[in-house]
Design a protein around this motif. Structure first.
Motif, mmCIF file in Angstrom:
data_model
loop_
_atom_site.group_PDB
_atom_site.id
_atom_site.type_symbol
_atom_site.label_atom_id
_atom_site.label_comp_id
_atom_site.label_asym_id
_atom_site.label_seq_id
_atom_site.Cartn_x
_atom_site.Cartn_y
_atom_site.Cartn_z
ATOM 1 N N ALA A 26 -0.749 0.658 5.326
ATOM 2 C CA ALA A 26 -1.144 0.614 3.914
ATOM 3 C C ALA A 26 -1.775 1.943 3.500
ATOM 4 C CB ALA A 26 -2.109 -0.549 3.671
ATOM 5 N N HIS A 27 -2.615 2.492 4.365
ATOM 6 C CA HIS A 27 -3.239 3.797 4.109
ATOM 7 C C HIS A 27 -2.172 4.882 4.001
ATOM 8 C CE1 HIS A 27 -5.088 7.607 5.168
ATOM 9 N NE2 HIS A 27 -4.580 7.536 6.385
ATOM 10 N N LEU A 28 -1.221 4.898 4.914
ATOM 11 C CA LEU A 28 -0.157 5.906 4.879
ATOM 12 C C LEU A 28 0.682 5.778 3.610
ATOM 13 C CD1 LEU A 28 1.080 5.923 8.578
ATOM 14 C CD2 LEU A 28 -0.329 7.651 7.437
ATOM 15 N N GLU A 29 0.953 4.560 3.204
ATOM 16 C CA GLU A 29 1.748 4.353 1.993
ATOM 17 C C GLU A 29 1.016 4.894 0.771
ATOM 18 O OE1 GLU A 29 4.881 3.501 1.772
ATOM 19 O OE2 GLU A 29 4.985 3.246 3.932
ATOM 20 N N ARG A 30 -0.301 4.724 0.722
ATOM 21 C CA ARG A 30 -1.084 5.242 -0.410
ATOM 22 C C ARG A 30 -1.073 6.771 -0.436
ATOM 23 N NH1 ARG A 30 -4.723 1.296 1.467
ATOM 24 N NH2 ARG A 30 -6.021 2.912 2.426
ATOM 25 N N GLY A 31 -1.056 7.393 0.746
ATOM 26 C CA GLY A 31 -1.224 8.838 0.783
ATOM 27 C C GLY A 31 -0.105 9.629 1.415
ATOM 28 N N GLY A 76 -15.382 0.462 3.563
ATOM 29 C CA GLY A 76 -14.553 -0.526 4.237
ATOM 30 C C GLY A 76 -13.053 -0.300 4.145
ATOM 31 N N LYS A 77 -12.623 0.821 3.554
ATOM 32 C CA LYS A 77 -11.195 1.099 3.376
ATOM 33 C C LYS A 77 -10.819 2.349 4.167
ATOM 34 C CE LYS A 77 -7.986 1.742 -0.470
ATOM 35 N NZ LYS A 77 -7.952 1.873 -1.933
ATOM 36 N N LEU A 78 -9.782 2.246 4.998
ATOM 37 C CA LEU A 78 -9.289 3.384 5.774
ATOM 38 C C LEU A 78 -8.718 4.431 4.818
ATOM 39 C CD1 LEU A 78 -8.627 4.616 8.581
ATOM 40 C CD2 LEU A 78 -6.410 3.440 8.431
ATOM 41 N N VAL A 79 -9.266 5.668 4.869
ATOM 42 C CA VAL A 79 -8.807 6.731 3.972
ATOM 43 C C VAL A 79 -8.341 7.981 4.714
ATOM 44 C CG1 VAL A 79 -10.196 5.950 2.001
ATOM 45 C CG2 VAL A 79 -11.151 7.632 3.612
ATOM 46 N N GLY A 80 -8.434 7.975 6.048
ATOM 47 C CA GLY A 80 -8.004 9.144 6.812
ATOM 48 C C GLY A 80 -8.493 9.077 8.235
ATOM 49 N N LEU A 100 -6.104 13.051 5.467
ATOM 50 C CA LEU A 100 -6.754 12.221 4.452
ATOM 51 C C LEU A 100 -5.745 11.803 3.395
ATOM 52 C CD1 LEU A 100 -10.034 14.181 3.574
ATOM 53 C CD2 LEU A 100 -9.915 11.945 4.692
ATOM 54 N N GLU A 101 -5.969 10.646 2.822
ATOM 55 C CA GLU A 101 -5.263 10.281 1.604
ATOM 56 C C GLU A 101 -6.101 10.830 0.439
ATOM 57 O OE1 GLU A 101 -6.300 6.005 0.020
ATOM 58 O OE2 GLU A 101 -5.751 5.823 2.139
ATOM 59 N N PRO A 102 -5.527 10.959 -0.756
ATOM 60 C CA PRO A 102 -6.274 11.559 -1.865
ATOM 61 C C PRO A 102 -7.631 10.913 -2.143
ATOM 62 C CG PRO A 102 -3.961 11.421 -2.444
ATOM 63 C CD PRO A 102 -4.124 10.698 -1.124
#
Length: 191
Positions: A26-31, A76-80, A100-102
């Motif tokens: 999900a993190h990779l898809e966002r970023g 609580g959210k994976l961002v990088g 990192l995602e944005p």
């Protein structure tokens, strides 16, 4: 299993393991587009099985003591994350990296997390040299190397083909005595 607070903004450094595959995907898809500007990190993780495969590769590296992956969570959210590569306990050399995602940018997350990794590498594992490799055009990554007190040692001209362009790679590094001196100066400023 553990979480290391990176400050008062809800940022944490935690292990990033195969069981995080769905969250990692999900993190990779966002970023994905942002993350892959300069490195194809996890570009093959297009589904949960692929994400698990990437995470398992790093879990295997951790078991072999040759590398490891650590996630950055914000509220609580994976961002990088940050990672060790080419970790060689015998020669006492290793490489570190990040992504990192944005939503995770502009907060100093990588710099704060990398300080934890460098303290561990130099203090607990006895590393002597830690390298940072970045595409010459990747200013945010190069700025982290500068903030960590690393020295630019080389530019590998057009050595990295990515997305149809041959990128220059800058090699930055810091040695154990330099890291210990920098940390001592920081500690004196805090008192």
């Amino acid at each position: 299993m553990y979480a290391i607070s990176l400050g008062d903004d809800g940022a944490e450094l935690r292990p990033l393991e195969p069981w995080h595959a769905e969250e990692f995907l999900a993190h990779l898809e966002r970023g994905r587009e942002f993350i892959n500007q300069y490195v194809p990190f996890a570009s093959k993780a297009k589904d949960t099985a692929g994400a698990r495969e990437v995470l398992q590769r790093y879990a295997d590296m951790r078991a072999a003591d040759t590398g490891s992956l650590h996630g950055l969570w914000l509220d609580g959210k994976l961002v990088g994350g940050v990672l060790f590569l080419n970790f060689d306990a015998e020669s006492r050399n290793c490489e570190v990296g990040c992504w990192l995602e944005p939503a995770g940018t502009g907060r100093g997350l990588v710099t704060r997390a990398m300080r934890v990794l460098l303290d561990f590498a130099f203090g607990e594992r006895g590393m002597h040299r830690v390298e940072w490799h970045a595409a010459a055009a990747n200013e945010p990554s190069i700025n982290v190397a500068r903030r960590l007190g690393m020295s630019r040692e080389a530019v590998l001209r057009e050595n990295y083909p990515h997305r149809g362009v041959r990128h220059d790679t800058e090699v930055w590094a810091i040695l154990a005595p330099e890291w210990h001196d920098a940390r001592a100066r920081t500690a004196h400023k805090d008192h």
